[in-house]
Enzyme design. Structure first.
Site, PDB file in Angstrom:
ATOM      1  N   TYR A 113       0.902  -1.164   0.000  1.00  0.00           N
ATOM      2  CA  TYR A 113       0.000   0.000   0.000  1.00  0.00           C
ATOM      3  C   TYR A 113       0.936   1.209   0.000  1.00  0.00           C
ATOM      4  O   TYR A 113       1.172   1.815   1.048  1.00  0.00           O
ATOM      5  CB  TYR A 113      -0.931  -0.033   1.218  1.00  0.00           C
ATOM      6  CG  TYR A 113      -1.859  -1.221   1.147  1.00  0.00           C
ATOM      7  CD1 TYR A 113      -3.112  -1.104   0.561  1.00  0.00           C
ATOM      8  CD2 TYR A 113      -1.451  -2.478   1.602  1.00  0.00           C
ATOM      9  CE1 TYR A 113      -3.942  -2.217   0.431  1.00  0.00           C
ATOM     10  CE2 TYR A 113      -2.276  -3.592   1.484  1.00  0.00           C
ATOM     11  CZ  TYR A 113      -3.522  -3.450   0.897  1.00  0.00           C
ATOM     12  OH  TYR A 113      -4.340  -4.544   0.767  1.00  0.00           O
ATOM     13  N   LEU A 166      23.041 -16.930  -4.059  1.00  0.00           N
ATOM     14  CA  LEU A 166      22.482 -18.244  -4.410  1.00  0.00           C
ATOM     15  C   LEU A 166      21.762 -18.906  -3.236  1.00  0.00           C
ATOM     16  O   LEU A 166      21.597 -20.129  -3.213  1.00  0.00           O
ATOM     17  CB  LEU A 166      23.610 -19.151  -4.931  1.00  0.00           C
ATOM     18  CG  LEU A 166      24.436 -18.574  -6.092  1.00  0.00           C
ATOM     19  CD1 LEU A 166      25.634 -19.453  -6.400  1.00  0.00           C
ATOM     20  CD2 LEU A 166      23.572 -18.403  -7.339  1.00  0.00           C
ATOM     21  N   GLY A 167      21.347 -18.127  -2.264  1.00  0.00           N
ATOM     22  CA  GLY A 167      20.576 -18.657  -1.138  1.00  0.00           C
ATOM     23  C   GLY A 167      21.335 -19.734  -0.388  1.00  0.00           C
ATOM     24  O   GLY A 167      22.474 -19.528   0.044  1.00  0.00           O
ATOM     25  N   GLY A 173      24.987 -20.427  -1.113  1.00  0.00           N
ATOM     26  CA  GLY A 173      26.028 -19.420  -0.902  1.00  0.00           C
ATOM     27  C   GLY A 173      26.007 -18.344  -1.968  1.00  0.00           C
ATOM     28  O   GLY A 173      24.954 -17.788  -2.282  1.00  0.00           O
ATOM     29  N   ALA A 233      16.743 -10.897   3.473  1.00  0.00           N
ATOM     30  CA  ALA A 233      18.050 -11.576   3.480  1.00  0.00           C
ATOM     31  C   ALA A 233      19.019 -10.927   2.480  1.00  0.00           C
ATOM     32  O   ALA A 233      20.210 -10.763   2.765  1.00  0.00           O
ATOM     33  CB  ALA A 233      17.872 -13.056   3.162  1.00  0.00           C
ATOM     34  N   GLY A 234      18.492 -10.557   1.313  1.00  0.00           N
ATOM     35  CA  GLY A 234      19.352  -9.930   0.294  1.00  0.00           C
ATOM     36  C   GLY A 234      19.916  -8.600   0.776  1.00  0.00           C
ATOM     37  O   GLY A 234      21.060  -8.241   0.459  1.00  0.00           O
ATOM     38  N   ASP A 235      19.119  -7.878   1.535  1.00  0.00           N
ATOM     39  CA  ASP A 235      19.600  -6.589   2.069  1.00  0.00           C
ATOM     40  C   ASP A 235      20.666  -6.843   3.138  1.00  0.00           C
ATOM     41  O   ASP A 235      21.658  -6.112   3.223  1.00  0.00           O
ATOM     42  CB  ASP A 235      18.436  -5.795   2.670  1.00  0.00           C
ATOM     43  CG  ASP A 235      17.291  -5.653   1.678  1.00  0.00           C
ATOM     44  OD1 ASP A 235      17.565  -5.580   0.469  1.00  0.00           O
ATOM     45  OD2 ASP A 235      16.130  -5.654   2.117  1.00  0.00           O
ATOM     46  N   ASP A 279      12.025  -7.789   8.790  1.00  0.00           N
ATOM     47  CA  ASP A 279      13.017  -7.476   7.752  1.00  0.00           C
ATOM     48  C   ASP A 279      14.333  -6.975   8.320  1.00  0.00           C
ATOM     49  O   ASP A 279      15.370  -7.092   7.662  1.00  0.00           O
ATOM     50  CB  ASP A 279      12.441  -6.422   6.793  1.00  0.00           C
ATOM     51  CG  ASP A 279      11.201  -6.927   6.078  1.00  0.00           C
ATOM     52  OD1 ASP A 279      10.520  -7.826   6.608  1.00  0.00           O
ATOM     53  OD2 ASP A 279      10.912  -6.438   4.976  1.00  0.00           O
TER      54      ASP A 279
HETATM   55  O1  KDG Z   1      14.292  -6.799   0.540  1.00  0.00           O
HETATM   56  C1  KDG Z   1      13.291  -6.652   1.510  1.00  0.00           C
HETATM   57  C2  KDG Z   1      12.334  -5.634   1.023  1.00  0.00           C
HETATM   58  O2  KDG Z   1      11.677  -6.160  -0.074  1.00  0.00           O
HETATM   59  C3  KDG Z   1      11.321  -5.254   2.041  1.00  0.00           C
HETATM   60  O3  KDG Z   1      11.930  -4.770   3.223  1.00  0.00           O
HETATM   61  C4  KDG Z   1      10.332  -4.269   1.557  1.00  0.00           C
HETATM   62  O4  KDG Z   1      11.478  -2.645   0.277  1.00  0.00           O
HETATM   63  C5  KDG Z   1      10.671  -3.508   0.307  1.00  0.00           C
HETATM   64  C6  KDG Z   1      10.004  -3.862  -0.928  1.00  0.00           C
HETATM   65  O5  KDG Z   1       9.811  -2.967  -1.730  1.00  0.00           O
HETATM   66  O6  KDG Z   1       9.684  -5.016  -1.149  1.00  0.00           O
END
Ligand code: KDG
Length: 316
Positions: free
Chosen positions: A104, A226-227, A230, A256-258, A294
């Site tokens: 939203y 690669l989760g 690794g 996780a990517g962040d 997150d």
């Molecule tokens: O990588 C995590 C993000 O996806 C989450 O924190 C929220 O920024 C966000 C998104 O746009 O999905």
């Protein structure tokens, strides 16, 4: 300043139980947003990081600003907007491997970010500019802001780190998403794609070929996330596979990517080898999956040391 990042932060509501959102009655509230997640991750690891954004002049905006400031992120470049709300999103946990998100955030304060919100001197002070593919998907104004930030970074010798962070729900058209993400990747010094993002941009191929395609597209270094396998990194000088940090139970993989980006950048800022910086990224990314939320699992300096000591033999 070590790192400057630009993007939207939101309040996130996570249901307290699994199942369709329509049946959820109680929620855990937290904050989220890829770039602010990275900023918090870096601040917890002891780095100087600035976050450029817009927040509504509302309760959620006040909450996010207080949390980011409390984490030690520089929020001097955050603009409050009394005519647009702070974005929110909901998670829906259907099964451990199926989590849906509902945004939203249309016409949110952050979607009004514009070129004039950028202070060249502020970005010029940073060692790295961190950008993701989420911000350009928010609005045309946001896309132009990202291009301007890239221009400023290039002009001032600031290295650009780009995470394609494909969010299909935010793009009107997949072809446009592909074109823009490829173009942005071509200006980045370092690209941090996930495997599915690599496949979206270049089609299915083996990881070495995929990494090669990112380099041919313009990056100096690519790290493929690669989760549970690794990561794989490649540059013109060096390449290699890095093992994952073992996670016994994934609680919530979002973010996780962040975490990976924060850990990896932290390693680079501490002059680690690329291998070790990538491994630090794997550890921080893994830590995020062990907590609900997150940002909740992003480790501080102390807890990363105890995580690392569990698998000491891997970190060289
Ligand atoms: O990588 C995590 C993000 O996806 C989450 O924190 C929220 O920024 C966000 C998104 O746009 O999905």
């Amino acid at each position: 300043m070590d790192v400057v990042t630009i993007g939207e932060a939101m309040v996130v509501f996570s249901p307290m139980r699994t199942g369709y959102l329509r049946h959820a009655h109680t929620f855990q509230k937290g904050i989220a947003g890829a770039e602010s997640n990275v900023a918090i991750g870096l601040a917890r690891l002891g780095h100087k990081v600035g976050w450029i954004s817009r927040l509504g002049e509302d309760e959620f905006g006040t909450e996010i600003l207080a949390i980011l400031r409390g984490e030690g992120v520089d929020v001097s470049q955050v603009i409050r907007d009394d005519s647009s709300p702070t974005g929110i999103y909901f998670k829906e946990f259907l099964r451990p491997e199926e989590i849906r998100v509902y945004y939203y955030r249309q016409n949110s304060a952050a979607s009004k970010l514009s070129v004039t919100d950028l202070d060249e001197a502020y970005i010029a002070k940073a060692k790295y500019l961190h950008l993701t593919g989420i911000t350009p998907a928010l609005s045309d104004a946001c896309l132009q802001t990202v291009w301007e930030a890239i221009r400023v970074a290039k002009k001032n010798g600031v290295k650009i780190v780009f995470d394609p962070n494909l969010r299909r729900k935010l793009w009107k058209d997949e072809n446009e998403a592909k074109r823009i993400l490829l173009e942005l990747s071509s200006y980045a010094d370092i690209v941090l794609p996930g495997l599915s993002e690599g496949e979206f941009l270049f089609g299915k191929c083996d990881i070495e070929t995929m990494a090669e395609k990112f380099l041919e597209n313009g990056a100096s270094l690519v790290v493929l996330k690669l989760g549970e396998n690794g990561a794989y990194y490649s540059s013109n000088e060096d390449k290699g596979s890095v093992p994952a940090f073992e996670v016994k139970q994934v609680v919530d993989p979002v973010g996780a990517g962040d975490g990976f980006a924060a850990g990896f950048l932290s390693g680079l800022l501490e002059q680690n080898t690329i291998y070790d910086a990538v491994y630090k990224g794997c550890v921080v990314g893994a830590a995020v999956t062990m907590a609900n939320g997150d940002v909740e699992g992003l480790p501080d300096k102390q807890s990363i040391l105890s995580l690392l000591s569990q698998q000491e033999d891997v970190l060289r």
